[in-house]
Scaffold this active site. Structure first.
Site, PDB file in Angstrom:
ATOM      1  N   SER A 120      42.128  35.761  43.480  1.00 30.03           N
ATOM      2  CA  SER A 120      43.144  35.741  44.274  1.00 30.03           C
ATOM      3  C   SER A 120      42.113  34.273  45.723  1.00 30.03           C
ATOM      4  CB  SER A 120      43.202  36.697  45.012  1.00 30.03           C
ATOM      5  OG  SER A 120      44.273  37.629  45.275  1.00 30.03           O
ATOM      6  N   ASN A 122      42.549  33.281  48.246  1.00 28.74           N
ATOM      7  CA  ASN A 122      43.239  32.785  50.260  1.00 28.74           C
ATOM      8  C   ASN A 122      42.410  33.261  50.850  1.00 28.74           C
ATOM      9  OD1 ASN A 122      44.114  35.454  47.992  1.00 28.74           O
ATOM     10  ND2 ASN A 122      44.374  35.800  50.043  1.00 28.74           N
ATOM     11  N   MET A 126      41.462  39.237  47.187  1.00 31.79           N
ATOM     12  CA  MET A 126      41.851  40.723  46.906  1.00 31.79           C
ATOM     13  C   MET A 126      42.653  41.349  47.901  1.00 31.79           C
ATOM     14  SD  MET A 126      41.392  41.540  43.237  1.00 31.79           S
ATOM     15  CE  MET A 126      41.352  40.115  41.880  1.00 31.79           C
ATOM     16  N   THR A 131      44.943  47.897  47.023  1.00 32.33           N
ATOM     17  CA  THR A 131      45.679  48.755  47.468  1.00 32.33           C
ATOM     18  C   THR A 131      45.434  49.677  48.052  1.00 32.33           C
ATOM     19  OG1 THR A 131      47.197  49.228  45.450  1.00 32.33           O
ATOM     20  CG2 THR A 131      47.073  51.225  46.152  1.00 32.33           C
ATOM     21  N   ALA A 133      42.866  52.114  48.065  1.00 35.73           N
ATOM     22  CA  ALA A 133      42.372  53.489  47.880  1.00 35.73           C
ATOM     23  C   ALA A 133      41.133  53.062  47.866  1.00 35.73           C
ATOM     24  CB  ALA A 133      42.420  53.585  46.415  1.00 35.73           C
ATOM     25  N   VAL A 236      33.128  26.432  48.348  1.00 37.78           N
ATOM     26  CA  VAL A 236      31.295  25.789  48.222  1.00 37.78           C
ATOM     27  C   VAL A 236      31.533  25.114  46.975  1.00 37.78           C
ATOM     28  CG1 VAL A 236      29.359  27.006  48.460  1.00 37.78           C
ATOM     29  CG2 VAL A 236      31.496  27.579  50.270  1.00 37.78           C
ATOM     30  N   HIS A 443      39.026  45.779  38.651  1.00 42.73           N
ATOM     31  CA  HIS A 443      38.006  46.191  39.358  1.00 42.73           C
ATOM     32  C   HIS A 443      36.441  45.678  38.332  1.00 42.73           C
ATOM     33  CE1 HIS A 443      40.090  49.612  41.427  1.00 42.73           C
ATOM     34  NE2 HIS A 443      39.924  48.343  41.990  1.00 42.73           N
ATOM     35  N   ASN A 477      32.089  43.096  44.585  1.00 47.67           N
ATOM     36  CA  ASN A 477      31.641  44.646  43.397  1.00 47.67           C
ATOM     37  C   ASN A 477      30.425  43.830  42.549  1.00 47.67           C
ATOM     38  OD1 ASN A 477      33.848  45.402  44.725  1.00 47.67           O
ATOM     39  ND2 ASN A 477      35.514  44.688  43.330  1.00 47.67           N
ATOM     40  N   THR A 489      35.477  49.025  46.341  1.00 46.61           N
ATOM     41  CA  THR A 489      35.870  48.256  47.304  1.00 46.61           C
ATOM     42  C   THR A 489      35.012  48.452  48.494  1.00 46.61           C
ATOM     43  OG1 THR A 489      37.763  46.475  46.708  1.00 46.61           O
ATOM     44  CG2 THR A 489      36.779  46.525  48.767  1.00 46.61           C
TER      45      THR A 489
HETATM   46  C1  LIG Z   1      47.017  44.437  43.686  1.00 43.32           C
HETATM   47  C2  LIG Z   1      45.503  44.716  43.716  1.00 43.32           C
HETATM   48  C3  LIG Z   1      45.514  46.060  44.390  1.00 43.32           C
HETATM   49  C4  LIG Z   1      43.978  47.046  44.398  1.00 43.32           C
HETATM   50  N1  LIG Z   1      43.232  47.986  44.637  1.00 43.32           N
HETATM   51  C5  LIG Z   1      42.287  48.137  45.078  1.00 43.32           C
HETATM   52  C6  LIG Z   1      42.250  49.767  45.659  1.00 43.32           C
HETATM   53  O1  LIG Z   1      43.022  50.129  45.076  1.00 43.32           O
HETATM   54  N2  LIG Z   1      41.247  50.103  45.808  1.00 43.32           N
HETATM   55  C7  LIG Z   1      39.712  48.919  46.059  1.00 43.32           C
HETATM   56  O2  LIG Z   1      38.921  49.116  45.984  1.00 43.32           O
HETATM   57  N3  LIG Z   1      40.075  48.030  45.218  1.00 43.32           N
HETATM   58  C8  LIG Z   1      41.386  47.365  45.282  1.00 43.32           C
HETATM   59  N4  LIG Z   1      41.740  45.752  44.638  1.00 43.32           N
HETATM   60  C9  LIG Z   1      40.605  45.216  44.635  1.00 43.32           C
HETATM   61  C10 LIG Z   1      39.964  44.580  46.014  1.00 43.32           C
HETATM   62  O3  LIG Z   1      41.105  44.035  46.056  1.00 43.32           O
HETATM   63  C11 LIG Z   1      38.431  43.676  45.521  1.00 43.32           C
HETATM   64  O4  LIG Z   1      38.001  44.994  45.215  1.00 43.32           O
HETATM   65  C12 LIG Z   1      37.904  43.454  46.844  1.00 43.32           C
HETATM   66  O5  LIG Z   1      38.956  42.680  47.726  1.00 43.32           O
HETATM   67  C13 LIG Z   1      37.091  42.461  46.164  1.00 43.32           C
HETATM   68  O6  LIG Z   1      36.078  42.055  47.844  1.00 43.32           O
HETATM   69  P1  LIG Z   1      35.294  40.730  47.496  1.00 43.32           P
HETATM   70  O7  LIG Z   1      35.495  40.827  49.368  1.00 43.32           O
HETATM   71  O8  LIG Z   1      34.354  41.001  47.129  1.00 43.32           O
HETATM   72  O9  LIG Z   1      35.664  40.242  46.993  1.00 43.32           O
HETATM   73  P2  LIG Z   1      37.758  39.077  47.459  1.00 43.32           P
HETATM   74  O10 LIG Z   1      38.246  40.143  47.975  1.00 43.32           O
HETATM   75  O11 LIG Z   1      37.664  38.883  45.322  1.00 43.32           O
HETATM   76  O12 LIG Z   1      37.650  37.422  48.051  1.00 43.32           O
HETATM   77  C14 LIG Z   1      36.329  36.282  47.459  1.00 43.32           C
HETATM   78  C15 LIG Z   1      36.932  35.216  47.964  1.00 43.32           C
HETATM   79  O13 LIG Z   1      36.160  34.795  47.556  1.00 43.32           O
HETATM   80  C16 LIG Z   1      36.308  32.691  47.477  1.00 43.32           C
HETATM   81  N5  LIG Z   1      36.216  31.981  47.201  1.00 43.32           N
HETATM   82  C17 LIG Z   1      35.897  32.194  44.976  1.00 43.32           C
HETATM   83  N6  LIG Z   1      35.042  31.018  45.384  1.00 43.32           N
HETATM   84  C18 LIG Z   1      34.573  30.272  46.378  1.00 43.32           C
HETATM   85  C19 LIG Z   1      34.769  29.466  46.507  1.00 43.32           C
HETATM   86  N7  LIG Z   1      33.651  28.693  45.145  1.00 43.32           N
HETATM   87  N8  LIG Z   1      33.884  28.929  48.003  1.00 43.32           N
HETATM   88  C20 LIG Z   1      34.471  29.380  48.688  1.00 43.32           C
HETATM   89  N9  LIG Z   1      35.260  30.574  48.459  1.00 43.32           N
HETATM   90  C21 LIG Z   1      35.367  30.846  47.270  1.00 43.32           C
HETATM   91  C22 LIG Z   1      38.569  33.488  47.629  1.00 43.32           C
HETATM   92  O14 LIG Z   1      39.197  32.338  47.703  1.00 43.32           O
HETATM   93  C23 LIG Z   1      38.269  34.384  47.732  1.00 43.32           C
HETATM   94  O15 LIG Z   1      39.227  34.686  49.123  1.00 43.32           O
HETATM   95  C24 LIG Z   1      42.779  45.625  44.297  1.00 43.32           C
HETATM   96  C25 LIG Z   1      43.595  44.364  44.429  1.00 43.32           C
HETATM   97  C26 LIG Z   1      44.661  44.012  43.799  1.00 43.32           C
HETATM   98  C27 LIG Z   1      44.605  42.385  43.640  1.00 43.32           C
END
Ligand SMILES: Cc1cc2nc3c(=O)[nH]c(=O)nc-3n(C[C@H](O)[C@H](O)[C@H](O)COP(=O)(O)OP(=O)(O)OC[C@H]3O[C@@H](n4cnc5c(N)ncnc54)[C@H](O)[C@@H]3O)c2cc1C
Length: 512
Positions: A120, A122, A126, A131, A133, A236, A443, A477, A489
């Protein structure tokens, strides 16, 4: 008009999902004088930054926010959403709303690949679509060398606002847990019995429930921090390193294409498990383990109709909370003896057409999702091309991924386990459970994994600092080194808390 970016900050954060937000939050609490800039390649969807799209009440505005998260090539407006259509097809690559699939390179000839690999783009990542959980890891899922893991998980639960009891009144949820417990609890340790799923949600005084996104993790303290700035639509492109220390980042304004250098004492890359190693690779930081040990949790689903319950109406009337897609979620915890993570969701509608004309009562259709831990292999990896680039101009990804004999055996065992759980509950809606293609769990783990020592099998140390690059931290992750089956997460946010505390300590030492 070009935007103005800072020339220098104490901490630059790449990515504003739950893990990037956790760094901003802990630093705002523990190092309030520190200047922090957070960059996200994706747009701001709504206010407050990082809000979960399901909290956007207007359906058109919600759909627009989902499309805006789908990266450089958003799906067409008529793309089916929240559906399992396509999963049983020969080339299943279902895209969930708010995510976009890796367009190519997701499978190499003769390999299983990760056809479901998705991301994702934004503010909120994600975490604006998830969800929520938030189970705690158990047994071999836990990271043995992180001594204060339980305290860190408790802190992560505070940041994500985790609540196991938000939907205690959901119709039939007690009955679901009673039936599952009777069938599955014997022999389980007390803390690993069937129970309500801890969910990242906020229950308001009027009993309205909203989903925690990165906005909840940022919290008021970050939003009120005058030294914190967030820059959407800012890629970045690389981290700058000299003399074994990170020096800052090069950013590209996605609005006008201009590039800028932002000097930083500390850089946190929280850009998801595929794009965090991509950014390190693009920056010339290429430890042997980078991108390797990639793992996704093989996922099998099944649906049943609860047996022997009244149909046509919820069992209690009045103002009980209605079933919504995430309510009435039960948890069958992972144990080393039963190495699956079970997520049992009472649905507001049937995922398949029902043969009989009876409208099912809310909560009586139950979806079961069983996740396995992958047999982790060094050879499973996301590799990067030195010439070809992706739609953002960063090194193109190539996924190398195989399911081993052990994986096939654990998937077969999970299918048996989900059938047993389904039998305890009611009558299956389909003849057989459906095993999703690799990548569908969303995941992805292991690609910037944490290790106790720098022995070539890890990218960062126990506080998430990259080996041999002082001041550079990885988050998300990808940092998790163990083979987990539970949703990751909560664990990733816990590890982010530890990293952020380390930076706060370093900033305090630098000031003295
Ligand atoms: C439908 C759905 C259901 C889910 N349900 C669960 C659940 O129930 N429980 C659970 O534990 N997890 C769930 N997940 C997974 C969970 O959303 C992710 O584990 C979590 O969002 C990871 O967080 P993060 O901050 O590491 O990465 P992300 O939330 O993926 O954020 C990464 C960010 O980095 C940005 N980015 C990437 N590259 C660059 C760059 N070069 N420069 C600037 N920005 C950049 C992206 O735009 C993004 O905004 C689900 C995901 C989805 C889509």
């Amino acid at each position: 008009m070009s935007r103005t970016f800072p020339r220098q900050v104490d901490v630059a954060i790449v990515g504003t999902g739950p893990c990037g937000a956790a760094y901003a939050r802990i630093l705002s609490e523990q190092a309030p004088g520190a200047t922090i800039a957070a960059f996200d390649v994706g747009p701001l969807l709504a206010d407050p930054p990082g809000v979960h799209v399901k909290n956007i009440v207007d359906p058109d505005a919600r759909a627009r926010a989902q499309r805006a998260s789908e990266g450089p090539r958003p799906a067409a407006d008529d793309t089916p959403v929240d559906t399992l259509d396509g999963y049983a097809d020969a080339a299943p690559r279902l895209v969930r709303p708010g995510t976009f699939l890796l367009p190519d390179g997701y499978r190499q000839p003769g390999e299983d690949g990760l056809p479901g690999a998705a991301m994702s783009s934004n503010v909120g990542g994600m975490g604006a679509h998830w969800t929520g959980a938030c189970p705690r890891p158990g047994g071999s899922e836990r990271i043995p060398f992180v001594n204060d893991l339980d305290e860190l998980l408790t802190e992560a639960e505070r940041l994500l606002h985790v609540d196991a009891h938000a939907f205690d009144d959901a119709p039939f949820s007690g009955e679901v847990r009673k039936r599952l417990g009777a069938a599955l609890d014997p022999g389980r340790p007390d803390d690993r019995r069937v129970g309500p799923m801890p969910l990242a949600v906020v229950t308001h005084s009027d009993r309205r429930v909203t989903w925690s996104g990165a906005d909840v993790v940022f919290g008021d303290v970050t939003r009120a921090n005058p030294n914190f700035e967030l820059f959407p639509e800012t890629l970045v492109a690389r981290a700058l390193v000299a003399d074994g220390r990170v020096q800052g980042v090069v950013i590209r304004d996605q609005r006008d294409g201009t590039e800028h250098e932002v000097r930083a004492h500390h850089v946190v890359v929280a850009a998801d498990a595929l794009r965090t190693p991509q950014l390190l690779w693009a920056s010339g930081i290429r430890p042997a383990a980078l991108g390797r040990y990639l793992n996704d949790q093989p996922q099998t689903v099944f649906a049943v109709r609860l047996r022997d319950v009244a149909s046509g109406a919820a069992p209690t009337g009045g103002d009980e909370p209605a079933i919504v897609p995430q309510s009435g979620v039960s948890w069958v915890p992972f144990t080393d003896a039963e190495p699956f993570h079970g997520q049992v969701m009472q649905l507001d509608a049937s995922p398949v057409p029902l043969a009989d004309a009876d409208e099912p009562a809310p909560g009586t259709i139950v979806g079961l999702g069983w996740f396995c831990a992958k047999d982790v292999q060094e050879s499973d990896r996301v590799a990067f091309d030195d010439v070809e680039v992706d739609a953002y101009g960063l090194p193109a990804m190539r996924i190398h991924y195989r399911l081993t004999e052990t994986d096939h055996a654990s998937i077969a065992a999970a299918r048996d386990a989900v059938r047993r759980a389904a039998d305890a509950l009611g009558d299956p809606l389909d003849a057989e459970p459906l095993t999703f293609p690799p990548g569908a769990s969303l995941h992805y783990q292991g690609t910037v994994r944490m290790g106790e020592t720098d022995d070539g099998t890890s990218v960062c140390g126990p506080n998430s600092e990259v080996w041999n690059v002082a001041g550079l931290y990885v988050a998300g992750n990808g940092v998790i080194p163990t083979a987990t089956a539970c949703n990751p997460t909560l664990t990733s946010v816990a590890l982010a808390v530890a990293g952020a505390r380390t930076i706060a300590g370093a900033l305090a030492a630098e000031r003295n």
